[in-house]
Design an enzyme around this catalytic site. Sequence first.
Site, PDB file in Angstrom:
ATOM      1  N   ASP A 146     -28.221 -32.594  -3.592  1.00  0.00           N
ATOM      2  CA  ASP A 146     -28.543 -33.730  -4.188  1.00  0.00           C
ATOM      3  C   ASP A 146     -29.822 -34.361  -3.785  1.00  0.00           C
ATOM      4  O   ASP A 146     -30.648 -34.876  -4.808  1.00  0.00           O
ATOM      5  CB  ASP A 146     -27.573 -34.891  -3.860  1.00  0.00           C
ATOM      6  N   HIS A 197     -20.929 -36.533  -1.732  1.00  0.00           N
ATOM      7  CA  HIS A 197     -21.538 -35.466  -2.884  1.00  0.00           C
ATOM      8  C   HIS A 197     -20.484 -35.396  -4.241  1.00  0.00           C
ATOM      9  O   HIS A 197     -19.577 -34.728  -4.207  1.00  0.00           O
ATOM     10  CB  HIS A 197     -21.320 -33.892  -2.240  1.00  0.00           C
TER      11      HIS A 197
HETATM   12  N1  LIG Z   1     -22.056 -29.078  -1.523  1.00  0.00           N
HETATM   13  C1  LIG Z   1     -22.630 -28.644  -2.694  1.00  0.00           C
HETATM   14  O1  LIG Z   1     -23.746 -29.171  -2.836  1.00  0.00           O
HETATM   15  C2  LIG Z   1     -22.159 -27.672  -3.567  1.00  0.00           C
HETATM   16  C3  LIG Z   1     -20.801 -26.961  -3.147  1.00  0.00           C
HETATM   17  N2  LIG Z   1     -20.301 -25.883  -4.131  1.00  0.00           N
HETATM   18  C4  LIG Z   1     -19.005 -25.370  -3.665  1.00  0.00           C
HETATM   19  O2  LIG Z   1     -19.285 -24.206  -2.866  1.00  0.00           O
HETATM   20  C5  LIG Z   1     -17.974 -23.452  -3.016  1.00  0.00           C
HETATM   21  C6  LIG Z   1     -18.076 -21.947  -3.202  1.00  0.00           C
HETATM   22  O3  LIG Z   1     -18.718 -21.754  -4.446  1.00  0.00           O
HETATM   23  P1  LIG Z   1     -19.222 -20.339  -5.106  1.00  0.00           P
HETATM   24  O4  LIG Z   1     -19.830 -19.580  -4.197  1.00  0.00           O
HETATM   25  O5  LIG Z   1     -19.786 -20.688  -6.371  1.00  0.00           O
HETATM   26  O6  LIG Z   1     -17.578 -19.607  -5.578  1.00  0.00           O
HETATM   27  P2  LIG Z   1     -17.176 -18.525  -5.611  1.00  0.00           P
HETATM   28  O7  LIG Z   1     -15.657 -18.860  -6.336  1.00  0.00           O
HETATM   29  O8  LIG Z   1     -18.050 -17.683  -6.542  1.00  0.00           O
HETATM   30  O9  LIG Z   1     -17.065 -17.897  -4.444  1.00  0.00           O
HETATM   31  C7  LIG Z   1     -16.326 -18.408  -3.352  1.00  0.00           C
HETATM   32  C8  LIG Z   1     -15.718 -17.395  -2.384  1.00  0.00           C
HETATM   33  O10 LIG Z   1     -15.106 -17.899  -1.372  1.00  0.00           O
HETATM   34  C9  LIG Z   1     -13.924 -17.043  -0.914  1.00  0.00           C
HETATM   35  N3  LIG Z   1     -12.759 -17.813  -0.463  1.00  0.00           N
HETATM   36  C10 LIG Z   1     -11.866 -18.372  -0.755  1.00  0.00           C
HETATM   37  N4  LIG Z   1     -11.097 -19.077  -0.117  1.00  0.00           N
HETATM   38  C11 LIG Z   1     -11.626 -18.510   1.292  1.00  0.00           C
HETATM   39  C12 LIG Z   1     -11.390 -18.691   2.646  1.00  0.00           C
HETATM   40  N5  LIG Z   1     -10.130 -19.298   2.727  1.00  0.00           N
HETATM   41  N6  LIG Z   1     -12.061 -17.932   3.597  1.00  0.00           N
HETATM   42  C13 LIG Z   1     -13.049 -17.214   3.232  1.00  0.00           C
HETATM   43  N7  LIG Z   1     -13.577 -17.129   1.868  1.00  0.00           N
HETATM   44  C14 LIG Z   1     -12.750 -17.617   0.857  1.00  0.00           C
HETATM   45  C15 LIG Z   1     -13.476 -16.403  -2.494  1.00  0.00           C
HETATM   46  O11 LIG Z   1     -12.863 -15.059  -2.310  1.00  0.00           O
HETATM   47  C16 LIG Z   1     -14.715 -16.283  -3.185  1.00  0.00           C
HETATM   48  O12 LIG Z   1     -15.429 -14.885  -2.625  1.00  0.00           O
HETATM   49  C17 LIG Z   1     -17.100 -24.186  -4.147  1.00  0.00           C
HETATM   50  O13 LIG Z   1     -16.102 -25.092  -3.602  1.00  0.00           O
HETATM   51  C18 LIG Z   1     -18.191 -24.963  -4.955  1.00  0.00           C
HETATM   52  O14 LIG Z   1     -17.749 -26.411  -5.566  1.00  0.00           O
HETATM   53  C19 LIG Z   1     -20.889 -25.316  -5.023  1.00  0.00           C
HETATM   54  C20 LIG Z   1     -22.355 -25.832  -5.141  1.00  0.00           C
HETATM   55  C21 LIG Z   1     -23.175 -26.890  -4.303  1.00  0.00           C
HETATM   56  O1  LIG Z   2     -20.896 -29.442  -9.424  1.00  0.00           O
HETATM   57  C1  LIG Z   2     -20.067 -28.442  -8.851  1.00  0.00           C
HETATM   58  O2  LIG Z   2     -18.896 -28.332  -8.814  1.00  0.00           O
HETATM   59  C2  LIG Z   2     -20.822 -27.684  -7.837  1.00  0.00           C
HETATM   60  C3  LIG Z   2     -21.938 -28.738  -6.787  1.00  0.00           C
HETATM   61  O3  LIG Z   2     -21.171 -29.261  -5.967  1.00  0.00           O
HETATM   62  C4  LIG Z   2     -22.817 -29.047  -7.435  1.00  0.00           C
HETATM   63  O4  LIG Z   2     -23.836 -28.423  -8.215  1.00  0.00           O
HETATM   64  O5  LIG Z   2     -23.515 -30.014  -6.879  1.00  0.00           O
END
Ligand SMILES: NC(=O)C1=CN([C@@H]2O[C@H](COP(=O)(O)OP(=O)(O)OC[C@H]3O[C@@H](n4cnc5c(N)ncnc54)[C@H](O)[C@@H]3O)[C@@H](O)[C@H]2O)C=CC1
Ligand SMILES: O=C([O-])CC(=O)C(=O)O
Length: 328
Positions: free
Chosen positions: A162, A190
């Site tokens: 952000d 967030h």
């Molecule tokens: N804080 C932020 O600014 C942001 C947060 N996110 C969040 O990050 C998270 C991951 O996003 P992506 O990588 O795009 O998702 P993704 O679905 O591509 O990958 C998530 C991975 O986590 C694994 N996983 C699920 N539960 C698990 C556990 N208990 N232990 C270990 N691995 C586990 C899944 O098998 C998958 O491979 C989501 O919750 C997303 O919303 C995404 C973008 C920005």
């Molecule tokens: O928006 C979402 O779900 C993923 C995220 O947290 C971001 O891009 O800020």
Amino acid sequence: MSKKPVRVAVTGAAGQIGYALLFRIASGEMLGKDQPVILQLLEIPDEKAQNALKGVIMELEDCAFPLLAGIEAHSDPMTAFKDTDYALLVGARPRGPGMERADLLAANAQIFTAQGKALNAVASRNVKVLVVGNPANTNAYIAMKSAPDLPAKNFTAMLRLDHNRAASQLAAKANFAVGDIKHLTVWGNHSPTMYADYRFATVDGKSVKDMINDQVWNKDVFLPTVGKRGAAIIAARGLSSAASAANAAIDHMRDWALGSNGEWVTMGVPSNGEYGIPAGIVFGFPVTTANGEYKIVEGLEIDAFSQECIDKTLAELQGEQDGVKHLL
Ligand SMILES: NC(=O)C1=CN([C@@H]2O[C@H](COP(=O)(O)OP(=O)(O)OC[C@H]3O[C@@H](n4cnc5c(N)ncnc54)[C@H](O)[C@@H]3O)[C@@H](O)[C@H]2O)C=CC1
Ligand SMILES: O=C([O-])CC(=O)C(=O)O
């Protein structure tokens, strides 16, 4: 003499953020070009996920990174977090179109109780934890509460994406180089209620607020654009942001570990009561970092509009926390 390797655990290592993150950690972009790392990678105990993780590990090997001193694949947090110095908790379900991040709480909260307990049991007593999985602030709160033997201050949530988004929007609006902005911050959750605040921001000593001088743009364009950027990316890409999220995770951990040289960065950290935020709430604050510690910037003036924004994002976080009480 070369440095002793540090242990870096990454969960969700075979996911899309994991794929954008691991290679940069292994190349030294997070902890420095002189710091060897051992990667401790966690994925769910599912054949497809574990196979995907094997593929990622093969690629990491094929990069022949000189700083990569070891790679481990795990399916249990109790082994993945053993002695870990840094833990990037990425693994969680991402949202799809039409969802808010808070809608993920039910699906993801239990991941963070289990992982908090595992960190409590086996991680380094100085482990630095960054929660990326959404809803990041409340998941960090859950992990922190599930790890009573570790210092609460070591649990942080990612608001750096952000912060970076806000910097980029401001640079485009006021026509300056994005790297030149100082003293920017994002308060709160967030989520779309976050309050990106450029009242104190400067470029070459000049006030960014004065350069823009447009409160209507601030309220009606800037804040909604930054607040809803995640949803805009999901709408455009069909998937949530991954490369920019990984980049923000690198920025957050690098600055925490190596220092921000006096510059403000935004971290979601447990409040100690600063700015009237109740103690323990994991809230986006301006911080400076040095010697592996962060310090909340105190004494900033909060005007009426800012207070309204801060109250709103705080109320949302308190609602999320009430919703997970039964898990803690
Ligand atoms: N804080 C932020 O600014 C942001 C947060 N996110 C969040 O990050 C998270 C991951 O996003 P992506 O990588 O795009 O998702 P993704 O679905 O591509 O990958 C998530 C991975 O986590 C694994 N996983 C699920 N539960 C698990 C556990 N208990 N232990 C270990 N691995 C586990 C899944 O098998 C998958 O491979 C989501 O919750 C997303 O919303 C995404 C973008 C920005
Ligand atoms: O928006 C979402 O779900 C993923 C995220 O947290 C971001 O891009 O800020």
